[in-house]
Design a protein around this motif. Structure first.
Motif: not given
Length: 373
Positions: A277, A229, A346, A348, A73, A253
């Motif tokens: 994601e 993650d 990954n 967003q 992010w 998240h």
């Protein structure tokens, strides 16, 4: 960008208008039509204070002071700002764009902001490592004439521009969706928190507990995922190994990590409250899970910088800007529409703010690095 003459005229007009107003804003309830781009810069619910500064001719020396750098992010957030700033219509506003990432040490972040103020930067946006401790540096910025904006993890202040999505409501909506879709109201619900010490983590947890606390038959279990993650996958795997099956999960998240953990554990399908994601949306769609995804957009950095530039131009804004939360439901997921099998896991998804004219194609982001400049 106005001509130099236009800027001088605008500066004189702004000085006349705001001569009686404190430098950091006025506590007045303003008609939305008086605001700059009211379709974008909407006040956070409960906000009545406005903020404005005497106009200052550009182009300007502008900076981003990031803290934590350990997840995708933050990478996309920096890439978003760089991509937007390099567009010709925006690049003319930047005499310089400085990017600094300081890690999670509050003193280091404050020192970085102080250094930029001392170096004469006109505007600084920052993601605060802590919601407190910034009052002295805010005062120093005011004395120096440096415009500050805190976004994402915002500071507890009414003296500078704040740009965020409503965080308590953000997680409360996710949690309510999970509760409403539980197949049983007896069992354990997992809360995966973010990075400790940040205002977003604090407020999101409040939203979660507003829904699940005092619900008969439901026990909540909390783990810390650091908005990452890999960390989320580990702590969710450990939670399942320790506590057995859960009836629902909500993560701030790192939803791709959560989904990987559930897949590895062969966990029965349960309602999931997650983030946007791309990889998690793909897995949710392909596996026919029931979920809600709410997106804390990395493009918050762009809206914060747009706000700083507007203030340097002498415009008026709500002191605390509340942006809409992009929300995706599993029933509406469609490849190529709100997620993509051609994009990295990954990435967003759903991160644009169309009302703010902030639309950043992934190909544009890929041209930028998250490095300090």
């Amino acid at each position: 960008m106005s001509s130099l003459l236009g800027l001088r005229v605008g500066r004189l007009r702004a000085l006349a208008i705001f001569a009686a107003i404190s430098f950091t804003g006025a506590a007045v309830t303003a008609n939305a039509q008086e605001m700059y781009q009211p379709q974008c810069f909407k006040p956070m619910p409960g906000t009545t204070k406005t903020i404005s500064y005497p106009a200052k001719p550009g182009p300007w020396r502008l900076a981003l002071v990031n803290g934590f750098v350990g997840n995708s992010w933050r990478i996309q957030m920096i890439q978003s700002l760089k991509a937007w700033a390099t567009r010709p219509e925006n690049a003319k506003n930047f005499r310089e764009l400085k990017i600094v990432s300081t890690g999670t040490d509050v003193a280091a972040q404050i020192a970085a902001i102080d250094n930029l103020i001392a170096a004469g930067y006109d505007g600084i946006i920052f993601i605060a490592v802590s919601p407190t401790a910034f009052k002295p540096v805010i005062a120093r910025a005011k004395r120096a004439g440096t415009v500050l904006s805190s976004f994402d993890n915002v500071v507890d202040s009414e003296e500078i521009l704040l740009v965020n999505e409503p965080q308590v409501e953000f997680e409360q909506v996710k949690s309510q969706f999970v509760f409403d879709n539980l197949t049983t109201k007896q069992g354990k619900v997992l809360e995966v928190r973010g990075l400790p010490g940040n205002s977003v983590d604090r407020d999101r947890s409040i939203g979660f507990h507003n829904v699940f606390d005092k619900k008969p038959g439901i026990e909540t279990v909390t783990v810390v995922g650091n908005w990452d993650d890999g960390t989320v996958q580990k702590v969710v795997s450990d939670a399942v190994a320790t506590h057995g099956q859960f009836i629902g999960m909500v993560t701030q998240h790192g939803t791709t990590g959560l989904m990987n953990a559930l897949k590895d554990a062969k966990h029965p399908k349960i309602p999931i409250g997650g983030a946007g994601e791309n990889g998690s949306l793909r897995m949710i769609h392909d596996g026919d899970w029931t979920s809600i995804a709410r997106v804390q957009s990395p493009a918050l950095s762009v809206v914060a910088m747009k706000g700083v530039i507007a203030l340097l131009e002498g415009k008026k804004l709500p002191q605390h800007v509340g942006l809409p939360v992009p929300t995706l439901y599993s029933k509406d997921l469609k490849d190529g529409a709100n997620y993509s099998t051609s994009l990295p896991d990954n990435f967003q998804a759903g991160a644009d703010f169309k009302d703010c004219d902030v639309v950043l194609p992934f190909q544009e982001l890929l041209k930028q690095t998250p490095d300090n400049t």
